[in-house]
Design a protein around this motif. Structure first.
Motif, PDB file in Angstrom:
ATOM      1  N   ALA A   1       5.545  -3.366  -9.139  1.00 37.37           N
ATOM      2  CA  ALA A   1       6.633  -2.293  -8.894  1.00 37.37           C
ATOM      3  C   ALA A   1       5.843  -1.227  -8.231  1.00 37.37           C
ATOM      4  O   ALA A   1       4.704  -1.050  -8.204  1.00 37.37           O
ATOM      5  CB  ALA A   1       6.917  -1.688 -10.394  1.00 37.37           C
ATOM      6  N   GLY A   2       6.865  -0.496  -7.482  1.00 39.89           N
ATOM      7  CA  GLY A   2       6.163   0.643  -6.827  1.00 39.89           C
ATOM      8  C   GLY A   2       6.985   1.095  -5.757  1.00 39.89           C
ATOM      9  O   GLY A   2       8.062   0.709  -5.490  1.00 39.89           O
ATOM     10  N   THR A   3       6.574   2.130  -4.890  1.00 49.30           N
ATOM     11  CA  THR A   3       7.400   2.401  -3.657  1.00 49.30           C
ATOM     12  C   THR A   3       6.691   2.010  -2.453  1.00 49.30           C
ATOM     13  O   THR A   3       5.322   2.402  -2.209  1.00 49.30           O
ATOM     14  CB  THR A   3       7.427   3.949  -3.637  1.00 49.30           C
ATOM     15  N   TYR A   4       7.431   1.143  -1.574  1.00 48.82           N
ATOM     16  CA  TYR A   4       6.916   0.457  -0.193  1.00 48.82           C
ATOM     17  C   TYR A   4       7.489   1.116   0.827  1.00 48.82           C
ATOM     18  O   TYR A   4       8.684   1.303   0.775  1.00 48.82           O
ATOM     19  CB  TYR A   4       7.013  -0.957  -0.645  1.00 48.82           C
ATOM     20  N   THR A   5       6.706   1.222   1.817  1.00 45.60           N
ATOM     21  CA  THR A   5       7.338   1.789   3.218  1.00 45.60           C
ATOM     22  C   THR A   5       7.419   0.541   3.983  1.00 45.60           C
ATOM     23  O   THR A   5       6.339  -0.304   4.352  1.00 45.60           O
ATOM     24  CB  THR A   5       6.256   2.861   4.041  1.00 45.60           C
ATOM     25  N   VAL A   6       8.527   0.146   4.316  1.00 48.29           N
ATOM     26  CA  VAL A   6       8.679  -1.166   5.073  1.00 48.29           C
ATOM     27  C   VAL A   6       8.886  -0.831   6.569  1.00 48.29           C
ATOM     28  O   VAL A   6       9.533   0.084   7.021  1.00 48.29           O
ATOM     29  CB  VAL A   6       9.899  -2.134   4.640  1.00 48.29           C
ATOM     30  N   HIS A   7       8.153  -1.468   7.434  1.00 47.94           N
ATOM     31  CA  HIS A   7       8.213  -1.199   8.816  1.00 47.94           C
ATOM     32  C   HIS A   7       8.950  -2.443   9.589  1.00 47.94           C
ATOM     33  O   HIS A   7       8.405  -3.419   9.179  1.00 47.94           O
ATOM     34  CB  HIS A   7       6.784  -0.954   9.436  1.00 47.94           C
TER      35      HIS A   7
ATOM     36  N   TYR B   1       1.392  -4.387  11.197  1.00 44.15           N
ATOM     37  CA  TYR B   1       0.459  -5.111  10.416  1.00 44.15           C
ATOM     38  C   TYR B   1      -0.279  -4.272   9.580  1.00 44.15           C
ATOM     39  O   TYR B   1      -0.554  -3.015   9.755  1.00 44.15           O
ATOM     40  CB  TYR B   1      -0.166  -6.025  11.279  1.00 44.15           C
ATOM     41  N   GLN B   2      -0.634  -4.947   8.420  1.00 44.97           N
ATOM     42  CA  GLN B   2      -1.464  -4.024   7.502  1.00 44.97           C
ATOM     43  C   GLN B   2      -2.755  -4.812   7.308  1.00 44.97           C
ATOM     44  O   GLN B   2      -2.986  -5.591   6.387  1.00 44.97           O
ATOM     45  CB  GLN B   2      -0.734  -4.012   5.902  1.00 44.97           C
ATOM     46  N   PRO B   3      -3.690  -4.571   8.231  1.00 47.16           N
ATOM     47  CA  PRO B   3      -4.924  -5.341   7.892  1.00 47.16           C
ATOM     48  C   PRO B   3      -5.508  -4.706   6.532  1.00 47.16           C
ATOM     49  O   PRO B   3      -5.625  -3.739   6.142  1.00 47.16           O
ATOM     50  CB  PRO B   3      -5.772  -4.719   9.269  1.00 47.16           C
ATOM     51  N   ARG B   4      -6.097  -5.609   5.765  1.00 47.41           N
ATOM     52  CA  ARG B   4      -6.988  -5.438   4.576  1.00 47.41           C
ATOM     53  C   ARG B   4      -8.312  -5.497   4.719  1.00 47.41           C
ATOM     54  O   ARG B   4      -8.912  -6.528   4.984  1.00 47.41           O
ATOM     55  CB  ARG B   4      -6.274  -6.004   3.481  1.00 47.41           C
ATOM     56  N   VAL B   5      -8.911  -4.583   4.617  1.00 46.22           N
ATOM     57  CA  VAL B   5     -10.495  -4.075   4.695  1.00 46.22           C
ATOM     58  C   VAL B   5     -11.225  -4.177   3.496  1.00 46.22           C
ATOM     59  O   VAL B   5     -10.711  -3.343   2.585  1.00 46.22           O
ATOM     60  CB  VAL B   5     -11.097  -3.258   5.606  1.00 46.22           C
ATOM     61  N   THR B   6     -11.895  -5.105   2.883  1.00 47.65           N
ATOM     62  CA  THR B   6     -12.755  -5.302   1.634  1.00 47.65           C
ATOM     63  C   THR B   6     -14.218  -5.140   1.968  1.00 47.65           C
ATOM     64  O   THR B   6     -14.718  -6.155   2.932  1.00 47.65           O
ATOM     65  CB  THR B   6     -12.347  -6.831   0.971  1.00 47.65           C
ATOM     66  N   VAL B   7     -14.631  -4.199   1.198  1.00 48.60           N
ATOM     67  CA  VAL B   7     -16.217  -4.100   1.353  1.00 48.60           C
ATOM     68  C   VAL B   7     -16.888  -4.493   0.053  1.00 48.60           C
ATOM     69  O   VAL B   7     -16.236  -3.961  -1.164  1.00 48.60           O
ATOM     70  CB  VAL B   7     -16.431  -2.615   1.734  1.00 48.60           C
ATOM     71  N   THR B   8     -17.965  -4.969  -0.077  1.00 49.72           N
ATOM     72  CA  THR B   8     -18.701  -5.455  -1.253  1.00 49.72           C
ATOM     73  C   THR B   8     -20.162  -5.105  -1.161  1.00 49.72           C
ATOM     74  O   THR B   8     -20.650  -5.037  -0.142  1.00 49.72           O
ATOM     75  CB  THR B   8     -18.824  -6.855  -1.369  1.00 49.72           C
TER      76      THR B   8
ATOM     77  N   GLN C   1       7.213  -5.807   8.426  1.00 49.95           N
ATOM     78  CA  GLN C   1       6.166  -5.893   7.333  1.00 49.95           C
ATOM     79  C   GLN C   1       6.743  -5.364   6.143  1.00 49.95           C
ATOM     80  O   GLN C   1       6.957  -4.072   6.194  1.00 49.95           O
ATOM     81  CB  GLN C   1       4.979  -5.083   8.111  1.00 49.95           C
ATOM     82  N   TRP C   2       6.559  -5.732   5.129  1.00 49.37           N
ATOM     83  CA  TRP C   2       7.214  -5.418   3.849  1.00 49.37           C
ATOM     84  C   TRP C   2       6.451  -4.411   3.027  1.00 49.37           C
ATOM     85  O   TRP C   2       6.592  -3.753   1.869  1.00 49.37           O
ATOM     86  CB  TRP C   2       7.526  -6.319   2.947  1.00 49.37           C
ATOM     87  N   GLY C   3       5.265  -3.763   3.588  1.00 50.02           N
ATOM     88  CA  GLY C   3       4.706  -2.540   2.911  1.00 50.02           C
ATOM     89  C   GLY C   3       3.762  -2.855   1.545  1.00 50.02           C
ATOM     90  O   GLY C   3       3.237  -2.063   1.161  1.00 50.02           O
TER      91      GLY C   3
END
Length: 832
Positions: A807-813, A521-528, A776-778
């Protein structure tokens, strides 16, 4: 001592600069006691492995044990006699320290709160019988406390306490009487003799003697250099208060005597009286202290460590890790293949101005003798040399040496470039020390925390990110507080993160979550913060929760969390769950016994349930991987080495005897065992201790050709587990073909278009009803099931379909699993 040696004519000139550095370093280190002060409870406390203090609501300073050896939190509340001013400042100043001491002496010890000890120990009863509040004068831990009033400007209270102890606690005419507690190496006698003279070595290692209240009118110590005489005319059990002091007739205002004033023939005269006086009440009358002024110490902090940045190195030996040089323990080390490696540490938060650094030699020979310390402000594009050393030596293994940086500045990366050494370099630890001043000012920056590893269905709590920089202003001139949200990457609703201000300008974000399904998983942490917002993607590997059939035979809980007591040894010690995680042991994760082909995984036993099989005659039903020719039992022994015999039953009904033998969990491998895992601590009551708990792999059983293991029946051990000990089997290992994933070749596609991607091929293991796969598609999207297509030969192909928005380079797990464990693989997808 180092400072004195630096000025000693006999000291070689080449050593003087180093000794001066070491003196300054250790004096600064003597203020680090503040790091153990918990403002939430107003007491010194032990920290958890993650650096946080345990919940304040559960803390009782009257409880014995736990973080406190042979005492409680009260008696550890004054353990900074080397820095009385700094300690007083922690409590709000001299009056605050006096109030803390007053409360200490007025709170009765009842010997009814054994805390982590689990029962009353003799020191508790002795402390109760002292009847001076919490004072455990019966043990060394408390001996200095009556003299701590000297730091408060209320020296008369020291006089009261000392005279009461001399009058009431050193009494008795029979053998064994006369001391309030154990006479350990003469310490009780020394306390009495020195206190009777009216002095005490409050600041051990210094030349200072704290003034108390003498017992006799005249005492003479005959010395070859001249008699030392203490006089106290009119001294009595009523006239206990010091009104003033003279040394050879000269007025002495301080409550501390310097040894230099007592050389040669000397007479110290105490003027005594029946009421308290203002002797020693002025600020300048206090004993010398490391801290000056009214602020608590602000000791140097290590800018490196867990979640503080990334380590890299050149010329690392196979299997080595640069991170082991920045993990705050010299129990780990890194070996290099050359005498001239370099080690780089890039800070993840704000840039820092390091003023000192330390180098710790390794457990093996190969010490650096010359190097350059360099700093970079642009992520390593250019470097500036900050300190240069040559001709350095490390006389001892795992020796820490401090060095003051010659040219300081604020940098985001630091690099140690070794230019000469005694051989191929071996190091244990590096530190970059800073007081946090002149930190870098940046825009809000969020950095993901270290990768998470856990199991499906198991609640995980911990730090997910750090952040620094930004302006805490909403545009109206009012300060605002940072907030954080965490999208856990599994499609559940985002949760609020817990923001905690940290040191060195970096704050942390923590959270609690349970992933229901295995996967990456790729948890996304957002800080304000104010008008700014920033985010970062983290990483979490969630292993499948597998409970093998042999777990039904488990009869004892051995694994627990720090803060809860687990009686694995029949007493109060257990295996710390976090200590296992620190060594990469997570339920469901495929592990290998070092130096063998044996693989295993820890069963996913729910927290609090039995997780080990003791020698109770039970039978473990076993399913080994296909092709297994050897089997081993992963476990340990408590109280002492354990030697038992089990019976292995094969599917054809035949049996064979198999020794299940383990070395003691705090000891070394025995009986042909192999150390499968070594931890750095264990639980002890609600705290921890330094036992390096080991899980061993038994000497493997060679499985006869054509045979298949069906079960293992353990011996039935007798005797009290707390004295006789037990075996503890936690897992089964074998050398069969474990599940394996061969990832596919890297792929490419176009943004905005659905692409079908072959992810890899799965073989081995125990597929049962079929392999499972999660991908997980990165790109931070939700982790999902992948397609598993089985082939006639038992292998399977894993694939999936996805649309990348940018577009970009993604690491898929991709995580694939069988009935026993799982493995993780990755590939790169380039999106145009």
């Amino acid at each position: 001592m180092a400072a004195k040696l630096a000025t000693d004519p006999a000291t070689p000139d080449s050593r003087r600069a180093g000794l001066r550095e070491e003196s300054a370093y250790f004096l600064e280190r003597a203020t680090h006691y503040v790091n153990s002060f918990d403002e939430a409870t107003d007491f010194f406390r032990g920290r958890q492995p993650d650096g946080a203090f345990p919940d304040a609501s559960s803390f009782d300073p009257e409880d014995w044990g736990g973080d406190f050896t042979e005492t409680n939190g009260w008696n550890f509340a004054f353990h900074a006699p080397q820095d009385g001013v700094g300690l007083a400042n922690l409590y709000g100043g001299r009056d605050g320290l006096a109030k803390k001491l007053d409360e200490f002496f007025s709170t009765p010890e009842t010997a009814t709160k054994p805390g982590g000890y689990g029962g009353v120990i003799h020191e508790m009863r002795e402390a109760r019988d002292v009847r001076m509040g919490m004072l455990g004068q019966s043990n060394q831990v408390s001996h200095h406390i009556p003299y701590m009033y000297d730091w408060t400007g209320q020296q008369w209270k020291t006089a009261e306490k000392v005279r009461e102890i001399l009058r009431r606690l050193y009494v008795g005419t029979e053998t064994g009487q006369g001391y309030p507690g154990d006479e350990d190496n003469g310490e009780m006698s020394a306390w009495y003799v020195l206190s009777a003279l009216g002095i005490y070595p409050l600041e051990v290692g210094s030349s200072q003697w704290a003034i108390g209240s003498p017992k006799f009118e005249r005492t003479t110590i005959h010395r070859t250099q001249g008699d030392l005489t203490f006089e106290a005319p009119g001294n009595s059990e009523r006239n206990i208060y010091v009104q003033g002091v003279t040394v050879d007739g000269k007025t002495h205002q301080s409550v501390s005597l310097d040894q230099a004033d007592l050389t040669g023939a000397t007479t110290v005269t105490y003027r005594m009286g029946p009421t308290p006086s203002d002797f020693g009440s002025r600020e300048q009358d206090l004993p010398p202290s490391l801290t000056k002024g009214t602020e608590a110490p602000n000791p140097l902090k290590d800018a490196t460590g867990k979640n503080r940045g990334k380590a890299a190195a050149t010329d690392l030996a196979s299997g080595g890790s640069a991170a082991s040089l920045f993990d705050n323990t010299s129990r780990t080390s890194a070996a290099f293949t050359s005498a001239t490696p370099s080690v780089t540490y890039s800070l993840s938060g704000a840039g820092q101005r390091a003023t000192w650094y330390t180098v710790t030699s390794g457990p093996e020979k190969g010490d650096p003798t010359a190097w350059r310390l360099q700093g970079s402000k642009n992520d390593g594009k250019t470097w500036r040399t900050l300190d240069t050393r040559s001709g350095q030596t490390f006389p001892w293994r795992v020796q820490t040496r401090p060095f003051r940086i010659a040219h300081t500045g604020t940098y985001t990366s630091y690099r140690l470039v070794v230019t000469d050494a005694t051989g191929r370099v071996n190091l244990s630890e590096l530190e970059l020390l800073t007081d946090g001043s002149k930190e870098q000012n940046t825009a809000l920056k969020v950095t993901a925390g270290d990768a998470v590893e856990t199991s499906a269905g198991q609640e995980w709590s911990g730090q997910v990110a750090t952040f620094s920089g930004g302006v805490a202003d909403n545009g109206t001139g009012s300060d605002v507080t940072a907030t954080a949200t965490i999208d856990w990457g599994d499609g559940t609703e985002p949760s609020q993160g817990v923001v905690k201000a940290g040191d060195l300008g970096t704050s942390t974000v923590s959270g609690t979550h349970t992933w229901a399904e295995p996967g990456y998983y790729q948890p996304r942490v957002t800080v304000t913060l104010g008008k700014e917002s920033a985010s970062a993607l983290g990483a979490a590997t969630v292993h499948q929760a597998v409970l093998p059939s042999y777990a039904a035979a488990f009869d004892l809980q051995c694994i627990g969390d720090v803060g809860t007591s687990v009686a694995c040894d029949g007493g109060r010690s257990g295996i710390a769950r976090q200590a296992l995680v620190d060594q990469g042991v997570v339920p469901g994760k495929l592990l290998t016994v070092p130096g063998s082909d044996l693989s295993w995984s820890l069963p996913a036993v729910p927290a609090g349930d039995p997780d080990s099989a003791t020698g109770a005659g039970q039978t473990l039903d076993v399913t080994l991987a296909p092709g297994a020719t050897q089997m081993s039992l992963i476990g340990t022994a408590t109280q002492k080495n354990q030697d038992t015999m089990s019976t292995v039953t094969f599917t054809d009904g035949s049996t064979v005897q198999y020794p299940v033998q383990y070395g003691d969990w705090c000891g070394d491998a025995r009986f042909g065992n192999t150390v499968a895992v070594e931890m750095t601590y264990r639980t002890n009551g609600t705290g921890t201790d330094s036992c390096h708990v080991k899980l061993f792999a038994t000497a493997p059983l060679d499985i006869p050709e054509g045979k298949t293991v069906q079960s293992v029946t353990l011996a039935r051990q007798t005797g009290d587990p707390q004295s006789a000990g037990r075996i503890h089997v936690l897992a089964v290992a074998d050398d069969g073909a474990p599940i394996a994933l061969e990832t596919a070749a890297d792929a490419s596609t176009t943004k905005g278009s659905a692409a079908t991607v072959t992810l890899g091929t799965v073989t081995g293991g125990v597929p049962g009803d079929g392999y499972t796969a999660r991908v997980q598609w990165g790109d931070g999207t939700v982790t999902e099931d992948a397609t598993v297509t089985a082939a006639a030969d038992g292998t399977a192909t894993v694939s999936g379909s996805h649309t990348w928005a940018a577009a970009g380079t993604y690491t898929v797990h991709v995580l694939v699993g069988d009935e026993r464990t799982d493995v993780l693989g990755s590939l790169t997808v380039t999106v145009r």
